[in-house]
Design a protein around this motif. Structure first.
Motif, PDB file in Angstrom:
ATOM      1  N   PHE A  38      66.360  89.240 -41.325  1.00 60.19           N
ATOM      2  CA  PHE A  38      65.980  89.819 -39.821  1.00 60.19           C
ATOM      3  C   PHE A  38      66.335  88.621 -39.229  1.00 60.19           C
ATOM      4  O   PHE A  38      66.546  89.457 -37.919  1.00 60.19           O
ATOM      5  N   THR A  39      66.424  87.617 -39.252  1.00 60.47           N
ATOM      6  CA  THR A  39      67.216  86.597 -38.173  1.00 60.47           C
ATOM      7  C   THR A  39      68.700  86.586 -38.099  1.00 60.47           C
ATOM      8  O   THR A  39      68.710  86.257 -36.551  1.00 60.47           O
ATOM      9  N   GLU A  40      69.143  86.847 -39.114  1.00 62.51           N
ATOM     10  CA  GLU A  40      70.592  87.110 -38.489  1.00 62.51           C
ATOM     11  C   GLU A  40      70.752  88.614 -37.385  1.00 62.51           C
ATOM     12  O   GLU A  40      71.270  88.793 -36.598  1.00 62.51           O
ATOM     13  N   ALA A  41      70.164  89.645 -37.395  1.00 62.22           N
ATOM     14  CA  ALA A  41      69.746  90.733 -36.853  1.00 62.22           C
ATOM     15  C   ALA A  41      68.662  90.463 -36.256  1.00 62.22           C
ATOM     16  O   ALA A  41      70.048  90.891 -34.676  1.00 62.22           O
ATOM     17  N   LEU A  42      68.267  90.038 -35.367  1.00 62.09           N
ATOM     18  CA  LEU A  42      67.913  89.668 -34.888  1.00 62.09           C
ATOM     19  C   LEU A  42      68.984  88.607 -33.328  1.00 62.09           C
ATOM     20  O   LEU A  42      68.739  89.342 -32.627  1.00 62.09           O
ATOM     21  N   ASP A  43      69.166  87.734 -34.013  1.00 67.49           N
ATOM     22  CA  ASP A  43      70.356  86.870 -33.686  1.00 67.49           C
ATOM     23  C   ASP A  43      71.526  87.872 -32.413  1.00 67.49           C
ATOM     24  O   ASP A  43      71.917  87.457 -31.328  1.00 67.49           O
TER      25      ASP A  43
END
Length: 254
Positions: A38-43
């Motif tokens: 999720f973090t990688e996608a949001l970034d």
């Protein structure tokens, strides 16, 4: 392919992409802390949207002052990008859990998130559209629907949409304007310009007729899952909101 909901009901699953920007408590923080996917996608999404915004979007979504966060997220310059970023990142997370929709439905500002999930627009194109619209709307004086200022902004947005290269949906996609499956009209820039009224109840009825019994809402809140009980037809459904029910969704297939 039909899926099974956690309580054992059999039926098709729709992923809902609503317009709501009002964040459920903990939205963003909990998923960022728990899931690198999720973090990688949001970034990646925020990096594409930030050039259109006055503040970095991730700093707004994850503002430490939780009392100030809702007011900032709901500003017109951030509301559309915030909804899109959360929905797209949540969709990537759900995919990593092996959860796939049978059909998609986008409502108002959530229409672009549903179109991206359906493969109509690439991430770069969807972010360009969302960011451009946010920038245009944020430059308007206080105005009413149908005002010349708003009409001018939407015409400018249409010119941006005309530069994109939409593809036919890879997943079934239901329109909130026509309450019908989306087809060749994806290639018409006018189709993606915000408009009203929207036909949520009619779309819900169509989805129910198509065998949808499990409804999963993406985004920062639970707008559509709260509306569902007021929409025809009556009948058993299982409804989840990603912002509220992600631990249950992670635990098992729909």
């Amino acid at each position: 392919m039909e899926g099974m909901s956690p309580d054992g009901r059999i039926g098709r699953t729709v992923f809902l992409f609503p317009a709501s920007a009002s964040p459920h408590p903990g939205t963003g923080w909990e998923l960022l802390a728990a899931f690198p996917v999720f973090t990688e996608a949001l970034d990646a999404i925020c990096a594409r949207l930030d050039p259109y915004l006055e503040l970095p979007l991730k700093s707004v979504l994850c503002l430490a002052d939780r009392a100030q966060r809702p007011a900032l997220v709901e500003r017109v310059s951030f509301s559309g990008p915030a909804v899109f970023a959360l929905q797209a990142a949540q969709y990537r997370l759900l995919q990593s859990w092996g959860l796939q929709p049978d059909v998609l439905f986008g409502h108002a500002a959530g229409r672009m998130g549903a179109a991206f999930a359906a493969g109509v627009f690439s991430l770069a194109e969807a972010c360009h559209a969302v960011g451009t619209l946010a920038r245009l709307l944020s430059s308007l004086p206080d105005t009413e629907p149908g005002s010349p200022h708003l009409d001018h902004a939407l015409k400018a947005y249409g010119r941006t949409l005309a530069t994109l290269h939409p593809q036919p949906p890879r997943l079934p996609l239901v329109s909130d304007v026509t309450a019908r499956p989306v087809g060749a009209e994806t290639r018409d820039p006018e189709f993606w310009i915000p408009r009203s009224p929207v036909r949520v109840a009619d779309a819900v009825e169509l989805l129910h007729q198509q065998g949808v019994r499990t409804w999963l809402e993406l985004g920062p809140g639970d707008l559509l899952t709260r509306v569902l009980p007021r929409c025809p037809p009556d009948g058993p459904v299982t409804a989840f909101a990603m912002a509220r029910d992600w631990p249950l969704l992670q635990a098992g297939p729909l």
